[in-house]
Scaffold this motif. Structure first.
Motif, mmCIF file in Angstrom:
data_model
loop_
_atom_site.group_PDB
_atom_site.id
_atom_site.type_symbol
_atom_site.label_atom_id
_atom_site.label_comp_id
_atom_site.label_asym_id
_atom_site.label_seq_id
_atom_site.Cartn_x
_atom_site.Cartn_y
_atom_site.Cartn_z
ATOM 1 N N HIS A 77 6.667 -0.275 1.665
ATOM 2 C CA HIS A 77 7.307 -1.070 2.764
ATOM 3 C C HIS A 77 7.239 -2.494 2.337
ATOM 4 N N GLU A 93 3.713 2.778 12.559
ATOM 5 C CA GLU A 93 3.122 3.680 11.799
ATOM 6 C C GLU A 93 2.126 2.829 10.665
ATOM 7 N N ALA A 94 1.872 1.639 10.723
ATOM 8 C CA ALA A 94 0.885 1.024 10.089
ATOM 9 C C ALA A 94 -0.307 0.722 10.835
ATOM 10 N N VAL A 121 2.513 2.067 0.442
ATOM 11 C CA VAL A 121 3.557 3.168 1.073
ATOM 12 C C VAL A 121 4.864 2.720 0.862
ATOM 13 N N CYS A 141 -2.027 -1.938 1.995
ATOM 14 C CA CYS A 141 -1.424 -0.550 2.547
ATOM 15 C C CYS A 141 -0.010 -0.513 2.593
ATOM 16 N N PRO A 181 0.330 4.349 -5.102
ATOM 17 C CA PRO A 181 1.381 4.668 -4.204
ATOM 18 C C PRO A 181 0.978 5.956 -3.526
ATOM 19 N N THR A 182 1.336 5.638 -2.027
ATOM 20 C CA THR A 182 1.027 7.051 -1.044
ATOM 21 C C THR A 182 2.299 6.737 -0.061
ATOM 22 N N LYS A 183 2.286 7.865 0.701
ATOM 23 C CA LYS A 183 3.378 7.984 1.533
ATOM 24 C C LYS A 183 2.642 7.685 2.988
ATOM 25 N N SER A 184 1.589 7.672 3.015
ATOM 26 C CA SER A 184 0.561 7.529 4.210
ATOM 27 C C SER A 184 -0.313 6.622 4.311
ATOM 28 N N TYR A 185 -0.166 5.803 5.403
ATOM 29 C CA TYR A 185 -1.074 4.542 5.731
ATOM 30 C C TYR A 185 -2.398 4.874 6.104
ATOM 31 N N GLU A 190 -3.985 7.396 4.259
ATOM 32 C CA GLU A 190 -4.529 7.661 2.919
ATOM 33 C C GLU A 190 -4.801 6.249 2.344
ATOM 34 N N ALA A 191 -3.745 5.312 2.338
ATOM 35 C CA ALA A 191 -4.020 4.033 1.857
ATOM 36 C C ALA A 191 -5.099 3.317 2.172
#
Length: 233
Positions: free
Chosen positions: A134, A94-95, A132, A128, A179-183, A185-186
């Motif tokens: 993590h 995912e990253a 997210v 990033c 903060p974001t839920k998407s790598y 977007e980060a």
């Protein structure tokens, strides 16, 4: 986490990994909180016995060798960064869009910016990861590093520009991303911040060519995100 001996100094010492900013090298960097912590691990940074990954300046002075002495792995605190190279390193799928390998070879002040592509990439992806929510794990597996012969003066010549630039980059690296839920977007947000930071640099080694180089790095990071999106579609 490692027992380090420095034969050139005649005793054991603390040494810092290649890419650890010189302005941040102090004893507080070695503190460990043994409180149990959990989280989704996005990056696993394994360590090395034998010849550790230190910069050429350290290797010339210390001739250091390392042996593991830890029994537990550790998670970096959510606001803590560390140099992460491409050796003995694992990253979650995912990253990957946030893990663009920064190209090297750019001429800087009569030198060549080299041997820091993995260091820049490692710091960028960590920012990033933190955005997210993590975590980054440090420790096992430990591999024995048997380094091929190097001309350490040549290595230092290629590393010096990266050492200077990385200290200049501390304000960018130490400011958290939103903060974001998407790598994806980060990474995109990071490229915007990289451009703003680049536009403000005018100290030692910085000229129009170096500013253009880092703007090109931002362009390539965006291309990498788009390539990953297409592969994932």
């Amino acid at each position: 986490m490692m027992e380090v001996q420095c034969p050139a100094l005649g005793h054991g010492e603390t040494v810092y990994a290649r890419g650890f900013p010189y302005q941040r090298r102090h004893s507080a960097c070695s503190q460990i909180d043994t409180t149990t912590s959990t989280g989704i691990v996005a990056i696993n940074a394994g360590l090395w016995s034998g010849d550790p990954d230190v910069d050429a300046a350290t290797r010339l002075v210390t001739r250091c060798v390392a042996q593991e002495k830890f029994t537990s792995d550790y998670l970096l605190a959510p606001n803590t960064l560390m140099p992460i190279n491409t050796q003995n390193t694992g990253i979650m799928r995912e990253a990957i869009p946030a893990y663009y390998y920064v190209k090297m070879g750019h001429p800087v002040g009569g030198m060549k910016l080299d041997r820091f592509g993995d260091i820049f990439s490692g710091f960028f992806v960590q920012k990033c990861v933190q955005a997210v929510g993590h975590r980054i794990k440090v420790g096992s597996p430990v591999v024995e590093h048997r380094r091929s012969p190097h001309n350490l003066y040549q290595d230092l010549w290629h590393e010096l520009a990266g050492m200077v630039i990385l200290d200049d980059m501390l304000p960018l690296l130490e400011e958290p991303l939103p903060p974001t839920k998407s790598y994806d977007e980060a990474a995109i947000t990071l490229t915007d911040k990289l451009r703003v930071w680049t536009s403000k640099q005018n100290s030692f080694l910085w000229d129009d060519s170096l500013r253009t180089y880092f703007n090109n790095v931002a362009d390539n990071m965006l291309l990498w995100v788009e390539a990953c999106r297409q592969l994932d579609s």
